[in-house]
Design an enzyme around this catalytic site. Structure first.
Site, PDB file in Angstrom:
ATOM      1  NE  ARG A 266      13.705 -24.803   0.304  1.00  0.00           N
ATOM      2  CZ  ARG A 266      13.031 -25.411  -0.680  1.00  0.00           C
ATOM      3  NH1 ARG A 266      13.594 -25.612  -1.839  1.00  0.00           N
ATOM      4  NH2 ARG A 266      11.820 -25.843  -0.467  1.00  0.00           N
TER       5      ARG A 266
ATOM      6  NE  ARG B 151      18.862 -29.418  -3.230  1.00  0.00           N
ATOM      7  CZ  ARG B 151      17.804 -29.647  -4.008  1.00  0.00           C
ATOM      8  NH1 ARG B 151      17.812 -30.672  -4.823  1.00  0.00           N
ATOM      9  NH2 ARG B 151      16.766 -28.852  -3.982  1.00  0.00           N
TER      10      ARG B 151
ATOM     11  NE  ARG C 254      19.748 -34.735   4.016  1.00  0.00           N
ATOM     12  CZ  ARG C 254      19.002 -34.539   2.943  1.00  0.00           C
ATOM     13  NH1 ARG C 254      18.709 -33.328   2.541  1.00  0.00           N
ATOM     14  NH2 ARG C 254      18.528 -35.564   2.250  1.00  0.00           N
TER      15      ARG C 254
ATOM     16  CG  ASP D 220       9.793 -29.563   3.511  1.00  0.00           C
ATOM     17  OD1 ASP D 220      10.594 -29.028   2.730  1.00  0.00           O
ATOM     18  OD2 ASP D 220       8.626 -29.848   3.186  1.00  0.00           O
TER      19      ASP D 220
ATOM     20  CE1 TYR E   9       4.528 -30.120  -3.363  1.00  0.00           C
ATOM     21  CE2 TYR E   9       4.151 -28.463  -1.672  1.00  0.00           C
ATOM     22  CZ  TYR E   9       4.863 -28.920  -2.756  1.00  0.00           C
ATOM     23  OH  TYR E   9       5.894 -28.183  -3.262  1.00  0.00           O
TER      24      TYR E   9
HETATM   25  O1  CP3 Z   1      14.916 -21.656   3.727  1.00  0.00           O
HETATM   26  C1  CP3 Z   1      15.589 -22.441   4.438  1.00  0.00           C
HETATM   27  O2  CP3 Z   1      16.838 -22.443   4.434  1.00  0.00           O
HETATM   28  C2  CP3 Z   1      14.842 -23.335   5.412  1.00  0.00           C
HETATM   29  C3  CP3 Z   1      14.518 -24.594   4.954  1.00  0.00           C
HETATM   30  C4  CP3 Z   1      13.289 -24.882   4.120  1.00  0.00           C
HETATM   31  C5  CP3 Z   1      13.177 -26.119   3.454  1.00  0.00           C
HETATM   32  N1  CP3 Z   1      11.918 -26.203   2.932  1.00  0.00           N
HETATM   33  C6  CP3 Z   1      14.216 -27.141   3.406  1.00  0.00           C
HETATM   34  C7  CP3 Z   1      14.262 -28.005   2.208  1.00  0.00           C
HETATM   35  C8  CP3 Z   1      12.100 -24.187   3.924  1.00  0.00           C
HETATM   36  C9  CP3 Z   1      11.700 -22.798   4.391  1.00  0.00           C
HETATM   37  C10 CP3 Z   1      11.235 -25.044   3.166  1.00  0.00           C
HETATM   38  C11 CP3 Z   1       9.844 -24.713   2.840  1.00  0.00           C
HETATM   39  C12 CP3 Z   1       9.207 -25.401   1.717  1.00  0.00           C
HETATM   40  N2  CP3 Z   1       9.220 -26.740   1.427  1.00  0.00           N
HETATM   41  C13 CP3 Z   1       8.347 -24.772   0.804  1.00  0.00           C
HETATM   42  C14 CP3 Z   1       7.997 -23.306   0.832  1.00  0.00           C
HETATM   43  C15 CP3 Z   1       9.130 -22.476   0.330  1.00  0.00           C
HETATM   44  C16 CP3 Z   1       9.308 -22.479  -1.169  1.00  0.00           C
HETATM   45  O3  CP3 Z   1      10.369 -22.899  -1.611  1.00  0.00           O
HETATM   46  O4  CP3 Z   1       8.380 -22.035  -1.858  1.00  0.00           O
HETATM   47  C17 CP3 Z   1       7.892 -25.750  -0.099  1.00  0.00           C
HETATM   48  C18 CP3 Z   1       6.982 -25.506  -1.272  1.00  0.00           C
HETATM   49  C19 CP3 Z   1       8.450 -26.988   0.309  1.00  0.00           C
HETATM   50  C20 CP3 Z   1       8.244 -28.323  -0.295  1.00  0.00           C
HETATM   51  C21 CP3 Z   1       9.553 -28.828  -0.789  1.00  0.00           C
HETATM   52  N3  CP3 Z   1      10.469 -29.481   0.008  1.00  0.00           N
HETATM   53  C22 CP3 Z   1      10.150 -28.648  -2.067  1.00  0.00           C
HETATM   54  C23 CP3 Z   1       9.503 -27.971  -3.249  1.00  0.00           C
HETATM   55  C24 CP3 Z   1      11.438 -29.205  -2.003  1.00  0.00           C
HETATM   56  C25 CP3 Z   1      12.528 -29.163  -3.045  1.00  0.00           C
HETATM   57  C26 CP3 Z   1      12.656 -30.396  -3.847  1.00  0.00           C
HETATM   58  C27 CP3 Z   1      14.019 -30.404  -4.521  1.00  0.00           C
HETATM   59  O5  CP3 Z   1      14.766 -31.329  -4.240  1.00  0.00           O
HETATM   60  O6  CP3 Z   1      14.286 -29.486  -5.285  1.00  0.00           O
HETATM   61  C28 CP3 Z   1      11.593 -29.736  -0.698  1.00  0.00           C
HETATM   62  C29 CP3 Z   1      12.808 -30.364  -0.174  1.00  0.00           C
HETATM   63  C30 CP3 Z   1      13.671 -29.448   0.616  1.00  0.00           C
HETATM   64  N4  CP3 Z   1      13.218 -28.685   1.647  1.00  0.00           N
HETATM   65  C31 CP3 Z   1      15.071 -29.246   0.476  1.00  0.00           C
HETATM   66  C32 CP3 Z   1      15.452 -28.353   1.492  1.00  0.00           C
HETATM   67  C33 CP3 Z   1      16.830 -27.883   1.825  1.00  0.00           C
HETATM   68  C34 CP3 Z   1      15.978 -29.953  -0.527  1.00  0.00           C
HETATM   69  C35 CP3 Z   1      16.294 -31.288   0.082  1.00  0.00           C
HETATM   70  C36 CP3 Z   1      17.614 -31.815  -0.390  1.00  0.00           C
HETATM   71  O7  CP3 Z   1      18.651 -31.365   0.142  1.00  0.00           O
HETATM   72  O8  CP3 Z   1      17.590 -32.692  -1.240  1.00  0.00           O
END
Ligand code: CP3
Length: 386
Positions: free
Chosen positions: A37, A41, A50, A86, A165
């Protein structure tokens, strides 16, 4: 299958990068570092880009996805980019009704709870991904053209985490419906896992073929499982997902440009594209997570790396495992912790420094930049403990 001659690993552009060498089990002079990540944010430039674009729309806009991927590489000088995307993207592209709700995570239009629901879901044909993944291939191609010798990591969700999910219909603490389904209807569960493995495997393979130099499979929620359930109901599908990239190889030292070079290639070592497997709370599963075909195991912050290395039999490169909570602690506290992680990481054949889970959104990005330069300045061979 051979990677294309222009692929950054096959052309040699990223083959000697610290990250790739460490993933292959040799110790570079300096411990490579990147952050799960790292895009997102915590970066003001991400937040402003964004504005007005939904998460999954941003992932499917190649120009925006590429720019967001590059932001943390430019700012922090990390040893890898990870594609901004994602784990639910391939589900969306195959036709599943899924959105990402800010602050919450993926939410499904309809939960997949019964054998009938599974039958309906698995009628969606994974072959549509051949065409619908085009924006992802374009995002990867744009990004690797900018990254040069810095490797790009492609990623996908492991079948269990995606199934969690799908079955829950959204985020959940204990994934109880998914765990019920695997026991209540093992046949429906197996069908769900096989379909999910194919969908996510194709997503991962597309990223590698388009130019990613390593692949990470996220089984974020596998820590909810007992070892026995993991082995019986999950590991075969994770192995099937990894098999989608396992056959991709390149010749170390570059692809031959002429017939004369061809002879050299025949004696050169063939390498596979390194695969990392990571989960949260998976200390009891580390060996099995390696056993599904991974080269490297990602370790969360709960198990110290020397103990993780012991559990892995001392032969597997590890990635991790700075506690993300310490990013907000005073620098001297964080520094002591990072030195301890490095020291314990030295017991393994190789170590890529990372967090034990993702960068918390409120993290001061300057701490991440400082951490990268601190680790790069130390070097991997100098003694670090005081
Ligand atoms: O690591 C990176 O920089 C690459 C980007 C990345 C995202 N999602 C972008 C994202 C990666 C590797 C993921 C994988 C992902 N997505 C996982 C596995 C990694 C982990 O964290 O365990 C999982 C479980 C997801 C599902 C998911 N998508 C979650 C739990 C969330 C967060 C919700 C939140 O708002 O807290 C997302 C959304 C997401 N994916 C964001 C990002 C940057 C946040 C979106 C935003 O900017 O609002």
């Amino acid at each position: 299958m051979n990677l294309d001659a222009q692929h950054p690993l096959a052309s040699g552009l990223t083959a000697d990068a610290r990250l790739i060498r460490a993933y292959q089990g040799t110790r570079p002079e300096v411990t490579p570092i990147w952050f799960m990540r790292q895009a997102g944010r915590s970066l003001p430039e991400y937040r402003s880009l964004r504005v007005g674009t939904r998460m999954l729309d941003a992932c499917l806009d190649p120009e925006m996805a590429s720019e967001i991927t590059l932001q943390p590489v430019r700012r922090h000088n990390v040893d890898a980019g990870i594609l901004f995307s994602d784990i639910v993207i391939p589900l969306k592209l195959v036709g599943v009704d899924v959105e990402i709700v800010a602050g919450m995570g993926p939410v499904l239009g309809k939960a997949v709870r019964t054998a009938k629901d599974v039958a309906e879901l698995t009628r969606l044909d994974p072959a549509v991904l051949d065409t619908s993944l085009t924006p992802i291939r374009q995002a990867v191609a744009r990004t690797v053209a900018e990254l040069g010798s810095t490797p790009l990591i492609g990623f996908a969700g492991a079948p269990f985490t995606l199934a969690a999910y799908l079955v829950e219909g959204g985020p959940s603490k204990d994934h109880i419906n998914a765990r019920t389904l695997m026991h209540a209807d093992p046949e429906a569960w197996a069908a769900l896992m096989a379909w999910t493995a194919e969908v996510t495997g194709r997503f991962l393979r597309a990223q590698v073929l388009a130019g990613a130099s390593a692949a990470q499979l996220f089984d974020s929620w596998a820590g909810a499982l007992s070892l026995d359930d993991y082995t019986r109901y999950v590991a075969p599908a994770s192995a099937a997902a990894i098999a989608h990239v396992r056959d991709l190889t390149y010749a170390e030292g570059g692809t031959p440009a002429t017939d004369a070079d061809q002879a050299i290639e025949e004696t050169a070592t063939r390498r596979n594209v390194p695969v990392v497997h990571f989960g949260v709370g998976t200390g009891e599963l580390l060996k099995e997570m390696h056993g599904v075909g991974a080269d490297v195991v990602g370790v969360d912050y709960r198990v110290p790396l020397d103990e993780a290395n012991r559990r892995l039999g001392g032969v597997v490169p590890v990635q991790g495992n700075i506690d993300p909570a310490l990013l907000a602690a005073p620098w001297p506290v964080l520094e002591v912790h990072v030195l301890d992680v490095l020291e314990r990481g030295r017991t393994a054949p190789a170590h890529v420094l990372n967090l034990g889970h993702g960068v918390p959104p409120l993290t001061d990005p300057n701490v991440l930049t400082r951490l990268v330069s601190f680790v790069h300045e130390i070097g991997a061979s100098a003694p670090v403990a005081s």
